[in-house]
Design a protein around this motif. Sequence first.
Motif, mmCIF file in Angstrom:
data_model
loop_
_atom_site.group_PDB
_atom_site.id
_atom_site.type_symbol
_atom_site.label_atom_id
_atom_site.label_comp_id
_atom_site.label_asym_id
_atom_site.label_seq_id
_atom_site.Cartn_x
_atom_site.Cartn_y
_atom_site.Cartn_z
ATOM 1 N N PRO A 238 4.230 1.385 7.711
ATOM 2 C CA PRO A 238 3.909 1.618 9.086
ATOM 3 C C PRO A 238 4.703 2.310 10.050
ATOM 4 O O PRO A 238 4.511 2.001 11.310
ATOM 5 C CB PRO A 238 3.533 -0.187 9.465
ATOM 6 N N GLY A 239 5.610 2.986 9.633
ATOM 7 C CA GLY A 239 6.437 3.668 10.292
ATOM 8 C C GLY A 239 7.666 2.938 10.836
ATOM 9 O O GLY A 239 8.204 2.062 10.106
ATOM 10 N N VAL A 240 8.063 3.258 12.099
ATOM 11 C CA VAL A 240 9.297 2.608 12.582
ATOM 12 C C VAL A 240 8.918 1.165 13.308
ATOM 13 O O VAL A 240 8.153 1.265 14.591
ATOM 14 C CB VAL A 240 10.150 3.282 13.644
ATOM 15 N N VAL A 241 9.131 0.107 12.913
ATOM 16 C CA VAL A 241 8.786 -1.590 13.240
ATOM 17 C C VAL A 241 9.904 -2.162 12.760
ATOM 18 O O VAL A 241 11.002 -1.907 12.265
ATOM 19 C CB VAL A 241 7.467 -1.814 12.445
ATOM 20 N N GLN A 242 9.617 -3.504 13.659
ATOM 21 C CA GLN A 242 10.698 -4.449 13.454
ATOM 22 C C GLN A 242 10.664 -4.783 12.003
ATOM 23 O O GLN A 242 9.670 -4.645 11.234
ATOM 24 C CB GLN A 242 10.299 -5.556 14.132
ATOM 25 N N VAL A 243 11.689 -4.997 11.383
ATOM 26 C CA VAL A 243 12.004 -5.068 10.140
ATOM 27 C C VAL A 243 10.955 -6.073 9.192
ATOM 28 O O VAL A 243 10.589 -5.870 8.168
ATOM 29 C CB VAL A 243 13.377 -5.318 9.419
ATOM 30 N N HIS A 244 10.746 -7.333 10.140
ATOM 31 C CA HIS A 244 10.059 -8.390 9.239
ATOM 32 C C HIS A 244 8.420 -7.635 9.218
ATOM 33 O O HIS A 244 7.450 -8.600 8.456
ATOM 34 C CB HIS A 244 9.833 -9.591 9.846
#
Length: 271
Positions: A238-244
């Motif tokens: 999903p691209g650049v997201v929070q790691v969780h």
Amino acid sequence: MAEIGDEQRPLNTGTAHSARVYDYILGGKNHYEADVAAGDAMIQVWPALPMHMRANRAFMLRASRYLARERGIRQFLDIGTGLPTSPNLHEVVQEVEPTARVVYVDNDPIVLNYAQALLASTPQGRTTYVHADMRDPDAILGSAEFRATLDLDEPIALLVIGMLHFIHPSDDDHGLLRRLLEPLPAGSYLAATIGTADFAPEEVGRVAEQYAAEGMPMVLRTHQEASAFFTGLELVDPGVVQVHKWRPGPDDEPVRDEDIAMYGALARKPD
């Protein structure tokens, strides 16, 4: 393969080190009083820090497993390895593909001294360790271990997990990544996590102050700034997201967004 255990280095046990603080907070055993004191001070100002660190490591395990299983990657360059914590990267990827090869890189002498635990490869694959700093890409890419283990004619996954917030723009942070990616062939991947204060600015800001007080200044980046590290690469959903939030599995512990101060992403070097 070199006998890493024979190359012992003197340790500065009176000063906290990020790898050993990380080890302490994750429940490891390879740390000293200075690391415990620093870790306790950080947890006091942000109690979610252990969960945040576990989520960062879980991202690394998911991304590396995905690369081995879904993208057929057989070669991995892990910069900022940290202390051996099972499952290690090679255990994850060699479970999927026993022929996988892994080069670990870190600059902490204690990681070097414990690096034998990182070299327990499958008979079909290989693991090795390079004692070097990310700020010196030539020392990594020019090392005998790197050149003997990884084939530059085949795709390589470059992992930079929990490192970039310790690299200041004045150190040419983007340039360092470009120099590491440049010799890697098309079809290679970059997996990275990047510290942020976007979701808990006061608490994470206090943690950053504690790191700075221990001689480990941090740079916390916005989503836009984190995304810039992947410019020119093809992001995997999903691209650049929070790691969780990056392809979580059923076994990943549920967490609140405000308890995670790290963006993560995986991106492919285009043809």
